[in-house]
Every structure is written in structure tokens, then in C-alpha cells.
Design a protein around this motif. Structure first.
Motif, PDB file in Angstrom:
ATOM      1  N   GLU A 108      36.782  26.168 -39.704  1.00  0.00           N
ATOM      2  CA  GLU A 108      38.110  25.591 -39.864  1.00  0.00           C
ATOM      3  C   GLU A 108      38.719  25.425 -38.475  1.00  0.00           C
ATOM      4  OE1 GLU A 108      41.253  28.075 -41.396  1.00  0.00           O
ATOM      5  OE2 GLU A 108      39.985  29.876 -41.212  1.00  0.00           O
ATOM      6  N   LEU A 109      39.482  24.370 -38.298  1.00  0.00           N
ATOM      7  CA  LEU A 109      40.091  24.113 -36.995  1.00  0.00           C
ATOM      8  C   LEU A 109      41.034  25.246 -36.629  1.00  0.00           C
ATOM      9  CD1 LEU A 109      40.905  20.294 -37.013  1.00  0.00           C
ATOM     10  CD2 LEU A 109      38.973  21.471 -35.972  1.00  0.00           C
ATOM     11  N   ARG A 110      41.006  25.610 -35.346  1.00  0.00           N
ATOM     12  CA  ARG A 110      41.929  26.623 -34.846  1.00  0.00           C
ATOM     13  C   ARG A 110      43.315  26.004 -34.733  1.00  0.00           C
ATOM     14  NH1 ARG A 110      41.318  31.491 -32.282  1.00  0.00           N
ATOM     15  NH2 ARG A 110      39.040  31.266 -32.228  1.00  0.00           N
ATOM     16  N   LYS A 111      44.310  26.670 -35.319  1.00  0.00           N
ATOM     17  CA  LYS A 111      45.669  26.131 -35.309  1.00  0.00           C
ATOM     18  C   LYS A 111      46.277  26.284 -33.917  1.00  0.00           C
ATOM     19  CE  LYS A 111      45.647  25.197 -39.729  1.00  0.00           C
ATOM     20  NZ  LYS A 111      44.273  25.597 -40.018  1.00  0.00           N
ATOM     21  N   VAL A 157      28.719  23.842 -42.285  1.00  0.00           N
ATOM     22  CA  VAL A 157      27.702  23.208 -41.458  1.00  0.00           C
ATOM     23  C   VAL A 157      26.475  24.115 -41.379  1.00  0.00           C
ATOM     24  CG1 VAL A 157      28.635  24.195 -39.314  1.00  0.00           C
ATOM     25  CG2 VAL A 157      27.218  22.142 -39.205  1.00  0.00           C
ATOM     26  N   ASN A 158      25.313  23.487 -41.422  1.00  0.00           N
ATOM     27  CA  ASN A 158      24.049  24.189 -41.202  1.00  0.00           C
ATOM     28  C   ASN A 158      23.761  24.132 -39.702  1.00  0.00           C
ATOM     29  OD1 ASN A 158      21.411  25.085 -40.990  1.00  0.00           O
ATOM     30  ND2 ASN A 158      20.649  23.888 -42.725  1.00  0.00           N
ATOM     31  N   VAL A 159      23.806  25.277 -39.039  1.00  0.00           N
ATOM     32  CA  VAL A 159      23.644  25.282 -37.582  1.00  0.00           C
ATOM     33  C   VAL A 159      22.244  24.875 -37.158  1.00  0.00           C
ATOM     34  CG1 VAL A 159      25.459  26.989 -37.234  1.00  0.00           C
ATOM     35  CG2 VAL A 159      23.086  27.763 -37.523  1.00  0.00           C
ATOM     36  N   MET A 160      21.278  24.919 -38.074  1.00  0.00           N
ATOM     37  CA  MET A 160      19.941  24.456 -37.732  1.00  0.00           C
ATOM     38  C   MET A 160      19.840  22.938 -37.797  1.00  0.00           C
ATOM     39  SD  MET A 160      18.393  26.856 -36.573  1.00  0.00           S
ATOM     40  CE  MET A 160      16.926  25.880 -36.288  1.00  0.00           C
ATOM     41  N   SER A 163      32.863  14.930 -28.982  1.00  0.00           N
ATOM     42  CA  SER A 163      32.494  13.677 -29.646  1.00  0.00           C
ATOM     43  C   SER A 163      31.642  13.961 -30.877  1.00  0.00           C
ATOM     44  CB  SER A 163      31.731  12.765 -28.683  1.00  0.00           C
ATOM     45  OG  SER A 163      32.559  12.347 -27.622  1.00  0.00           O
ATOM     46  N   TYR A 164      30.762  14.946 -30.766  1.00  0.00           N
ATOM     47  CA  TYR A 164      29.926  15.315 -31.910  1.00  0.00           C
ATOM     48  C   TYR A 164      30.786  15.866 -33.041  1.00  0.00           C
ATOM     49  CZ  TYR A 164      25.975  17.200 -34.520  1.00  0.00           C
ATOM     50  OH  TYR A 164      25.046  17.465 -35.495  1.00  0.00           O
ATOM     51  N   PHE A 165      31.750  16.717 -32.708  1.00  0.00           N
ATOM     52  CA  PHE A 165      32.670  17.232 -33.738  1.00  0.00           C
ATOM     53  C   PHE A 165      33.350  16.084 -34.483  1.00  0.00           C
ATOM     54  CE2 PHE A 165      33.587  21.443 -31.289  1.00  0.00           C
ATOM     55  CZ  PHE A 165      32.390  21.958 -31.753  1.00  0.00           C
ATOM     56  N   LYS A 166      33.709  15.047 -33.752  1.00  0.00           N
ATOM     57  CA  LYS A 166      34.462  13.932 -34.335  1.00  0.00           C
ATOM     58  C   LYS A 166      33.558  12.997 -35.146  1.00  0.00           C
ATOM     59  CE  LYS A 166      37.391  10.019 -32.869  1.00  0.00           C
ATOM     60  NZ  LYS A 166      36.479   8.922 -33.261  1.00  0.00           N
ATOM     61  N   ASP A 167      32.367  12.703 -34.640  1.00  0.00           N
ATOM     62  CA  ASP A 167      31.556  11.625 -35.213  1.00  0.00           C
ATOM     63  C   ASP A 167      30.461  12.090 -36.165  1.00  0.00           C
ATOM     64  OD1 ASP A 167      33.042   9.856 -33.674  1.00  0.00           O
ATOM     65  OD2 ASP A 167      31.651   9.965 -31.977  1.00  0.00           O
ATOM     66  N   PHE A 176      30.524  17.563 -39.154  1.00  0.00           N
ATOM     67  CA  PHE A 176      31.891  18.056 -38.936  1.00  0.00           C
ATOM     68  C   PHE A 176      32.959  17.045 -39.380  1.00  0.00           C
ATOM     69  CE2 PHE A 176      29.425  20.648 -35.956  1.00  0.00           C
ATOM     70  CZ  PHE A 176      29.940  21.901 -36.209  1.00  0.00           C
ATOM     71  N   ARG A 177      32.993  15.872 -38.750  1.00  0.00           N
ATOM     72  CA  ARG A 177      34.032  14.863 -39.015  1.00  0.00           C
ATOM     73  C   ARG A 177      35.436  15.408 -38.744  1.00  0.00           C
ATOM     74  NH1 ARG A 177      32.224   9.889 -38.427  1.00  0.00           N
ATOM     75  NH2 ARG A 177      30.550   9.333 -39.859  1.00  0.00           N
ATOM     76  N   VAL A 178      35.563  16.110 -37.596  1.00  0.00           N
ATOM     77  CA  VAL A 178      36.872  16.607 -37.196  1.00  0.00           C
ATOM     78  C   VAL A 178      37.800  15.404 -36.986  1.00  0.00           C
ATOM     79  CG1 VAL A 178      38.165  17.758 -35.356  1.00  0.00           C
ATOM     80  CG2 VAL A 178      36.013  18.741 -36.195  1.00  0.00           C
ATOM     81  N   GLY A 179      38.991  15.478 -37.513  1.00  0.00           N
ATOM     82  CA  GLY A 179      39.917  14.351 -37.528  1.00  0.00           C
ATOM     83  C   GLY A 179      40.115  13.889 -38.950  1.00  0.00           C
TER      84      GLY A 179
END
Length: 527
Positions: free
Chosen positions: A524-527, A194-197, A176-180, A184-187
Motif C-alpha cells: 500500500e502506498l505510504r501516506k 505483487v509476486n516479487v518473483m 516508472s515501473y511502479f507506475k506502468d 503495481f499500477r501506482v496512480g
């Protein structure tokens, strides 16, 4: 007139003459004496200290009160190594008015972490720092016997059966975090920076709240609520350790965040009590049902609320820092990312990863273990000496009122114990893979301090979760949370560093060993 009276009169007259001479001096000379007198006293104090055979060697310092605060605060492990080369494994240094006796290596771990509770106190060392953050009546703001029972109360939600239910919840939160999340805004995107901190502290608090506190409480953990935890987190700094209550905005935000978070928990508890809605869903239910001490005293709802803050904050530091570090190290090792992915595919296939599957994923486990070796979240652990403490095998005695300091992280990164210590190599642990064995204990010799059996010996060079009566009870939960984080990241995406970037240096300005900000990766998204 007696001899003593005569000497007293002479001393008084001498002091009055000195004062008169001082007052007669020009103003610039007065100021010079006022400025330099503490330095003279500081040198004389160290000279007299060095003549005592019952005191450990003291690291020389020029500046009174500050002592060795700068080298210790900037690069603690380098400071320890330099002192070790001059004085050996046992030495003392002055840190902002406190004399800290350091004992490096496994013998030091045993000496300090297994010291008798009548001789050293974690509560006296930390309560001024932790009480404003966690609140009254919990963790270090209570007798040690109370803390041991509080740990036992919490362990009711840290069972294997509970872990089985936590894994899918944690994974769902991450996806959900990846998506929202704006990070990230995956989708909408299939790659980004992304800054991991920024990402990992948020992911950590969201996944911990969902698994430990339940679905209903998780709905309250929006970005603003996570921001309150960030304000609390900023209370864990060296300045707060020395000056716990200054009239500064940083402190006001810390105190306001504590009141709001604890108030939210307390209102939630009040609502459940009013509706008689107490089951076995989460840690809140666990504490509401089982938080009565052996002497019959019950924890108040305010204390339960404060303890909930302590539980989440304890895990927040470890998991946020550790997950940030393993993402950064793996950014340099695409081969390891692929190897982890192959391990996941071999064990899980097309199924979602479960708690039981982690038992057959040694590389996932060892990546976490190696990250904790290189980046133990706390570089130094303190205790205050409350009774004179003899250093075994020496004539040294650490006096009451001084502090003792142990640094397992120094051993973790020492070539004497871990060859090529500066190299990130999860495979160094391949022969030691014993995931979840005996609650993380590696020996049969155990002791129960009141919250369940833990390994009695702490003479190992590897102690990422501490040892003794203050050993972290969240070790197995941390592995569950971190394993789910790692496998979900690897299954979802690949990542690397921006061109020309590498693993950043450690920022020791906090009480936690964090990557220097910004710590960015390209995903990058894994294919």
C-alpha cells in the motif's frame, strides 16, 4: 609359450565361458543381471575407495551415477550438515557421474578459492554451462588471463563517479515501473498484491540496462526483451550443467535468446562505430574504447556483445534474488520498514537520496548484508581439479579430473559463525558498518589478479561475492542498485504478507537460491 600369453588365453577362455553362460540364460535373468550389475559394481567401487588412505571419505550412495544428486539438489545445506556430522569438514560425494570433494568452513574457502590456477580451473568446471548463455570468447570460454583482463575492461564503468550518476537513473526506472507495470499500477491503485518473483527480475534488468548500457539501449528493453533474458536465465539449471545441449524447447529458446540479444548489442555497436559516436556515456562506450588485451589482440564486436550479456546476467541473478528476499523478510518486519524510513528521512530529509547519502545509512547497508548472509545467491561453487591437489594437514589427495566444491552460504547460515543464524537480524552488523571501504576489502593484505586489488585472504566465514581471482567485480554496483531499490520501495510504500503467509522456503531447483514461487506481498502506498 610365455606365462603372460598363457594367462591371456585362460582369461579369454574364461570370458567366453561367462558370455556363453549368460547367453544361455532366460531373458528375465539376463535383464536382471543387466539391471543389477551396475549396482554391484557401484558397491564394490565404494568399498575399494574406502580402503584408500589418500582419498577423502566418500558419502555412501546406492544408485550408480546419480549418487547423492537428490539430497544435494533438494536441500544442499542440510545435506552438507548431515555429511559434516558423519565425516567432518572434508568429504566427497558423487553428483551425476562427477566426484565432488567438499571442504566446509573458512579453511575450505581458503583451500579452494585461493588454490593455484595450475591446480584448479573454474573454466573447465563451468564453460559447458555458461558458453551457450554468454557466447564464445568471454567469461569462462577463454583462458583465465583473458577473463582477468575482461574484468578490468568492465571495471571502467564501475567507479564511484559512475555510481553517482547511476542512482537517479535507477530510482527513475523503479518509479516508472511502479507506475506502468501491471504488477503495481501506482496512480491507478494505492494498494495491491505483487509476486516479487515476477517484479524483481524485471526491475533488476531494467535498472541495470539503464545505468550500465545507457538511455538509448534501455529503450530496447521492453517486456519482450526482458523475456529473452528470462529465457537465457532458464539455462542456469542443474540439467543444463550436466547436459548442456539437449534437443529440447528450453534449450532452443536459450540459444535463440542469446542470438537475438547479442545481435541487438552488435547492431548497436556497429551503428556507433559507423557514426564515430564513441564517448564515455556507458559500458558500451567503455568496451568500444578499451578492450585490447595486453598482447595487442582486440576483442571483436561479437565478443563485446557477448561480454555485455555476461555482465548483465551476473548482476541479474544476485540483485533479483537478493531484492526479492529482503522484500519478503521485511514483510514480516514492519518495525524495520519504519526504522529504514526514519533513517532515510534523517539523512535525506525532503531531498532525493544520492549515492553519497548511502554512506550514512548503515541500516540500509546492513539489511542487504544480512539478506546476502541468509541467502547467498549461489549455494555451491565448483572448480575442476587439473593437477592432484593435496588437502593441507591430511594424507588426502584430490585426483585430477575430480571437482572441488566450496559453500560460503553454508558458513553464512551456521550457528558456529553466526548465532541465531536462522533469524533475520540486520543489526548484527551494526559494529561492522564500513560501506565502500577499500573496494569491499576488509584487510590490508591484497592481491591484483589483473582487474584491480582485492583482499587476498578468503578465510572469512562471510563471502557473499566469492573470493580469489574469481571474486565478483560487481559487488559495489550491486550495493548501489540494491540500496536504491530498497530506499525507493520504503519511501514509496509499505508492505506485508497476505493473511497466514510467511517468508517462503528456498527453492534449490535452480542454480540460484530463490524463494519458492509464488512469493507474494501486499503493498500500500505510504501516506
Amino acid at each position: 609359450m610365455s606365462t603372460i600369453q598363457t594367462l591371456a588365453l585362460l582369461a579369454k577362455a574364461y570370458a567366453e565361458n561367462l558370455l556363453a553362460l549368460f547367453l544361455a540364460l532366460p531373458i528375465y535373468q539376463k535383464l536382471s543381471i543387466i539391471v543389477f550389475l551396475p549396482f554391484v559394481y557401484n558397491i564394490l567401487y565404494q568399498l575399494l575407495y574406502s580402503l584408500r588412505k589418500d582419498r577423502v571419505p566418500l558419502v555412501f550412495h546406492w544408485i550408480p551415477w546419480f549418487g547423492s544428486a537428490v539430497p544435494f539438489g533438494m536441500q544442499p545445506y542440510e545435506f552438507f550438515a548431515d555429511c559434516q556430522s558423519k565425516y567432518g569438514d572434508v568429504f566427497a560425494f558423487v553428483l551425476l557421474g562427477k566426484v565432488m570433494t567438499v571442504y566446509l568452513g573458512p579453511k575450505g574457502h581458503e583451500f579452494i578459492l585461493n588454490a593455484k590456477i595450475t591446480d584448479v580451473s573454474a573454466e573447465d568446471a563451468y564453460t559447458h554451462l555458461t558458453t551457450p548463455i554468454f557466447g564464445k570468447g568471454v567469461i569462462y570460454d577463454c583462458p583465465n588471463s583473458r577473463l582477468m583482463e575482461q574484468k578490468k575492461f568492465v571495471k571502467g564503468s564501475l567507479t564511484r563517479e559512475a555510481f553517482k550518476t547511476y542512482v537517479p537513473k535507477i530510482r527513475e526506472e523503479i518509479l516508472s515501473y511502479f507506475k506502468d507495470s501491471q504488477n503495481f499500477r501506482v496512480g491507478e491503485k494505492d494498494h495491491g498484491v505483487v509476486n516479487v518473483m515476477e517484479s524483481q527480475p524485471e526491475i533488476t534488468i531494467f535498472t541495470a540496462s539503464r545505468s550500465l548500457l545507457g538511455d538509448e539501449m534501455r529503450t530496447k528493453f521492453d517486456a519482450s526483451f526482458a523475456g529473452l533474458y528470462a529465457d537465457l536465465d532458464k539455462g542456469f539449471t542443474p540439467i543444463n550443467f550436466v547436459f548442456p545441449n539437449l534437443p529440447l524447447p528450453l534449450y532452443w529458446k536459450r540459444d535463440e535468446a542469446q542470438r537475438k540479444i547479442a545481435g541487438t548489442y552488435k547492431d548497436f555497436i556497429t551503428k556507433r562505430r559507423a557514426n564515430n559516436d564513441i564517448e564515455d556515456r556507458d559500458l558500451i562506450d567503455t568496451l568500444m574504447k578499451n578492450s585490447t588485451y595486453k598482447d595487442g589482440v582486440k576483442m571483436t564486436d561479437q565478443e563485446i556483445s557477448n561480454l555485455l550479456i555476461g555482465v548483465l546476467m551476473g548482476g541479474q541473478h544476485t540483485s533479483a534474488a537478493t531484492s526479492a528476499w529482503f522484500l519478503l523478510h521485511l514483510a514480516e518486519r514492519p518495525d524495520l520498514q519504519d526504522e529504514i524510513y526514519e533513517e532515510i528521512q534523517r539523512v535525506a530529509g525532503d531531498e532525493e537520496v544520492t549515492y553519497e547519502m548511502f554512506q550514512n545509512m548503515p541500516l540500509v547497508n546492513n539489511v542487504i548484508k544480512e539478506t546476502l548472509r541468509m541467502h547467498m545467491p549461489l549455494h555451491s561453487i565448483f572448480r575442476k581439479v587439473i593437477n592432484p591437489l593435496s588437502v593441507p594437514g591430511t594424507s588426502y589427495v584430490v585426483p585430477r579430473g575430480h571437482h572441488v566444491l566450496v559453500s560460503p552460504g553454508f558458513s553464512h547460515t551456521n550457528e558456529a559463525y553466526f548465532p541465531q543464524a536462522e533469524t533475520f537480524n540486520p543489526h548484527r552488523w551494526d559494529d561492522d558498518f564500513k560501506y565502500n571501504n577499500n573496494n569491499g576489502n576488509t584487510g590490508a593484505d591484497t592481491v591484483d589478479y589483473g582487474f584491480g586489488s582485492v583482499s587476498k585472504g578468503v578465510s572469512s566465514p562471510y563471502l557473499p561475492f566469492g573470493g580469489g581471482r574469481h571474486r565478483c567485480i560487481g559487488e559495489q554496483f550491486a550495493y548501489v542498485q540494491l540500496s536504491t531499490l530498497l530506499t525507493t520501495f520504503v519511501k514509496t510504500m509499505k508492505w506485508r504478507f497476505p493473511e497466514g503467509h510467511h517468508v517462503p522456503p528456498v527453492d534449490y531447483q535452480s542454480m540460484v537460491t530463490l524463494p519458492t514461487d509464488p512469493a507474494e506481498i501486499v503493498w500500500e502506498l505510504r501516506k
